[in-house]
Design an enzyme around this catalytic site. Structure first.
Site, PDB file in Angstrom:
ATOM      1  N   GLY A  98       0.781  -1.228   0.000  1.00  0.00           N
ATOM      2  CA  GLY A  98       0.000   0.000   0.000  1.00  0.00           C
ATOM      3  C   GLY A  98       0.811   1.275   0.000  1.00  0.00           C
ATOM      4  O   GLY A  98       0.268   2.360   0.251  1.00  0.00           O
ATOM      5  N   THR A  99       2.111   1.191  -0.312  1.00  0.00           N
ATOM      6  CA  THR A  99       2.980   2.366  -0.258  1.00  0.00           C
ATOM      7  C   THR A  99       2.505   3.476  -1.182  1.00  0.00           C
ATOM      8  O   THR A  99       2.410   4.643  -0.775  1.00  0.00           O
ATOM      9  CB  THR A  99       4.425   1.978  -0.627  1.00  0.00           C
ATOM     10  OG1 THR A  99       4.852   0.887   0.184  1.00  0.00           O
ATOM     11  CG2 THR A  99       5.362   3.155  -0.427  1.00  0.00           C
ATOM     12  N   HIS A 161      10.860   2.135   4.066  1.00  0.00           N
ATOM     13  CA  HIS A 161      10.456   0.738   4.238  1.00  0.00           C
ATOM     14  C   HIS A 161      11.087   0.142   5.496  1.00  0.00           C
ATOM     15  O   HIS A 161      10.862  -1.029   5.807  1.00  0.00           O
ATOM     16  CB  HIS A 161      10.893  -0.102   3.038  1.00  0.00           C
ATOM     17  CG  HIS A 161      10.059   0.103   1.802  1.00  0.00           C
ATOM     18  ND1 HIS A 161       8.694   0.287   1.839  1.00  0.00           N
ATOM     19  CD2 HIS A 161      10.421   0.147   0.483  1.00  0.00           C
ATOM     20  CE1 HIS A 161       8.240   0.431   0.597  1.00  0.00           C
ATOM     21  NE2 HIS A 161       9.254   0.343  -0.222  1.00  0.00           N
ATOM     22  N   TYR A 230      -4.673  -1.496   5.736  1.00  0.00           N
ATOM     23  CA  TYR A 230      -5.150  -1.217   4.383  1.00  0.00           C
ATOM     24  C   TYR A 230      -6.591  -1.680   4.178  1.00  0.00           C
ATOM     25  O   TYR A 230      -7.401  -0.981   3.562  1.00  0.00           O
ATOM     26  CB  TYR A 230      -4.230  -1.917   3.368  1.00  0.00           C
ATOM     27  CG  TYR A 230      -4.575  -1.653   1.927  1.00  0.00           C
ATOM     28  CD1 TYR A 230      -4.196  -0.460   1.311  1.00  0.00           C
ATOM     29  CD2 TYR A 230      -5.277  -2.590   1.170  1.00  0.00           C
ATOM     30  CE1 TYR A 230      -4.512  -0.210  -0.011  1.00  0.00           C
ATOM     31  CE2 TYR A 230      -5.587  -2.361  -0.153  1.00  0.00           C
ATOM     32  CZ  TYR A 230      -5.203  -1.165  -0.742  1.00  0.00           C
ATOM     33  OH  TYR A 230      -5.522  -0.933  -2.053  1.00  0.00           O
ATOM     34  N   ARG A 310      -0.922  -2.358  -9.152  1.00  0.00           N
ATOM     35  CA  ARG A 310      -1.386  -3.729  -9.297  1.00  0.00           C
ATOM     36  C   ARG A 310      -2.828  -3.825  -8.800  1.00  0.00           C
ATOM     37  O   ARG A 310      -3.361  -2.887  -8.224  1.00  0.00           O
ATOM     38  CB  ARG A 310      -0.479  -4.682  -8.505  1.00  0.00           C
ATOM     39  CG  ARG A 310      -0.454  -4.402  -7.012  1.00  0.00           C
ATOM     40  CD  ARG A 310       0.614  -5.241  -6.308  1.00  0.00           C
ATOM     41  NE  ARG A 310       0.681  -4.940  -4.888  1.00  0.00           N
ATOM     42  CZ  ARG A 310      -0.079  -5.495  -3.977  1.00  0.00           C
ATOM     43  NH1 ARG A 310      -0.995  -6.374  -4.334  1.00  0.00           N
ATOM     44  NH2 ARG A 310       0.031  -5.177  -2.705  1.00  0.00           N
ATOM     45  N   LYS A 311      -3.441  -4.988  -9.011  1.00  0.00           N
ATOM     46  CA  LYS A 311      -4.830  -5.182  -8.611  1.00  0.00           C
ATOM     47  C   LYS A 311      -5.035  -4.821  -7.145  1.00  0.00           C
ATOM     48  O   LYS A 311      -4.399  -5.367  -6.258  1.00  0.00           O
ATOM     49  CB  LYS A 311      -5.228  -6.647  -8.822  1.00  0.00           C
ATOM     50  CG  LYS A 311      -6.714  -6.911  -8.573  1.00  0.00           C
ATOM     51  CD  LYS A 311      -7.016  -8.402  -8.546  1.00  0.00           C
ATOM     52  CE  LYS A 311      -6.669  -9.077  -9.837  1.00  0.00           C
ATOM     53  NZ  LYS A 311      -7.057 -10.518  -9.809  1.00  0.00           N
TER      54      LYS A 311
END
Length: 357
Positions: A98-99, A161, A230, A310-311
């Protein structure tokens, strides 16, 4: 050092907090000292356990976590020399958790009064260009980069990160605010990859240690660390945006709520909108990595911007795992999170939804 040269910089932006970040007591940029540090690092790294991730990336076990070899030197330099401003805000995530979304949402919420809605930089810049990684972007070429004027906007907003244990002292032992986003799990369907995940051998892993580090810190320092999940964010983004704004010290006013500013930010930063913007459909995002591990040379690595979108589906990981993998993961969650007070909800076609507390 990053400058957004295509944007005009207001004169007021140069009146920043002053910190003597590179005085002789912290770091010397002399050639001799740099060579000495390189030699010291070369010797130090030989003492660390080494392994490879499922993507064949070299990892070193450093301070309780598996650090990618390509960023280890930068991580140590960051720990030694990064000096945070009192007003700094740090976004923290694991890779691919979720960055990109958190960068977009935090940027738009924090700086919403510093540009008009029609001029939101997210419409023309990728989120990773607007919110730079401290470790990945700044500490490869310079042990003491000049970060004072790196952004047009105030307060400064950075991303990392790094596990909580890796954070520089100037971040941990201060009142700087940290927003941590935890996303359930990155799909890893191959048997070998799943096994390595369960053993904790992944980038900045073990996964659960990374998550629990920030979770426990947020319980002790709730005014400093906001822990978000998230899946919860996706289910009720409006209320979580309000919570985020309150934490950042820029709460939405009654007038803004009447004007549906919250809903507008949610729409601009939505997965569907972001992936359809021209800036995110084409071109490459540049990050700065050393050309060879420990060589001291510099190289930029380009990643297709569309790869960051991405999805975006809650519980998508479960579509990639076998029933036996899901069962093992459920047990692992219960074991790792026992008595922590942290809850994960699993969304799986092969198993009942469970929570581990």
């Amino acid at each position: 050092m990053l400058f957004f040269l295509s944007l005009s910089r207001p004169a007021a932006c140069f009146t920043l907090e002053k910190t003597n970040m590179c005085n002789s007591s912290l770091v010397s940029t002399s050639h001799d000292v740099e060579e000495s540090w390189d030699d010291e690092f070369q010797q130090l790294v030989q003492t660390f356990p080494k392994d490879k991730s499922f993507t064949r990336m070299n990892l070193y076990f450093f301070q309780g976590f598996w650090c990618p070899s390509i960023v280890l030197k930068a991580v140590i330099s960051c720990q030694k020399h990064f000096q945070a401003f009192d007003s700094d805000i740090i976004i923290a995530t694991l890779p691919k958790c979720g960055t990109t979304s958190l960068k977009a949402l935090t940027f738009s919420t924090l700086y919403r009064n510093q540009f008009t809605r029609e001029k939101n930089p997210l419409l023309t810049y990728n989120p990773h260009s607007l919110v730079r990684f401290i470790d990945y972007d700044f500490y490869f070429n310079d042990t003491c980069p000049d970060l004072g004027n790196y952004t047009l906007y105030q307060p400064r907003l950075f991303s990392i990160h790094l596990p909580y244990a890796y954070l520089p002292t100037s971040i941990k032992d201060s009142n700087r605010k940290i927003v941590y986003l935890c996303e359930g799990f990155e799909p890893v369907s191959l048997d070998g990859a799943f096994e390595m995940f369960c053993q904790g051998i992944n980038e900045f892993g073990p996964f659960f240690d990374h998550v629990l580090g920030y979770w426990r810190a947020s319980q002790e320092k709730s005014s400093k660390i906001l822990f978000l999940q998230y899946e919860d964010f996706k289910e009720d983004i409006d209320s979580h945006l309000k919570k985020l704004a309150m934490f950042l010290g820029v709460p939405f006013t009654n007038e803004e709520e009447k004007q549906e500013v919250v809903e507008e930010i949610a729409k601009i930063c939505s997965f569907e909108n972001m992936k359809d913007l021209e800036v995110n459909k084409k071109g490459e995002q540049t990050f700065r990595y050393p050309q060879e591990t420990f060589s001291g040379k510099t190289k930029t690595i380009e990643i297709l911007r569309e790869a960051f979108f991405r999805k975006a589906k809650t519980g998508d990981w479960s579509n990639y795992l076998t029933p036996s993998m899901v069962e093992r993961l459920e047990k692992l969650i219960q074991e790792k999170l026992e008595n922590s007070g942290l809850t994960f909800k699993l969304f799986s076609k092969t198993s009942k939804d469970i929570t581990s507390t």
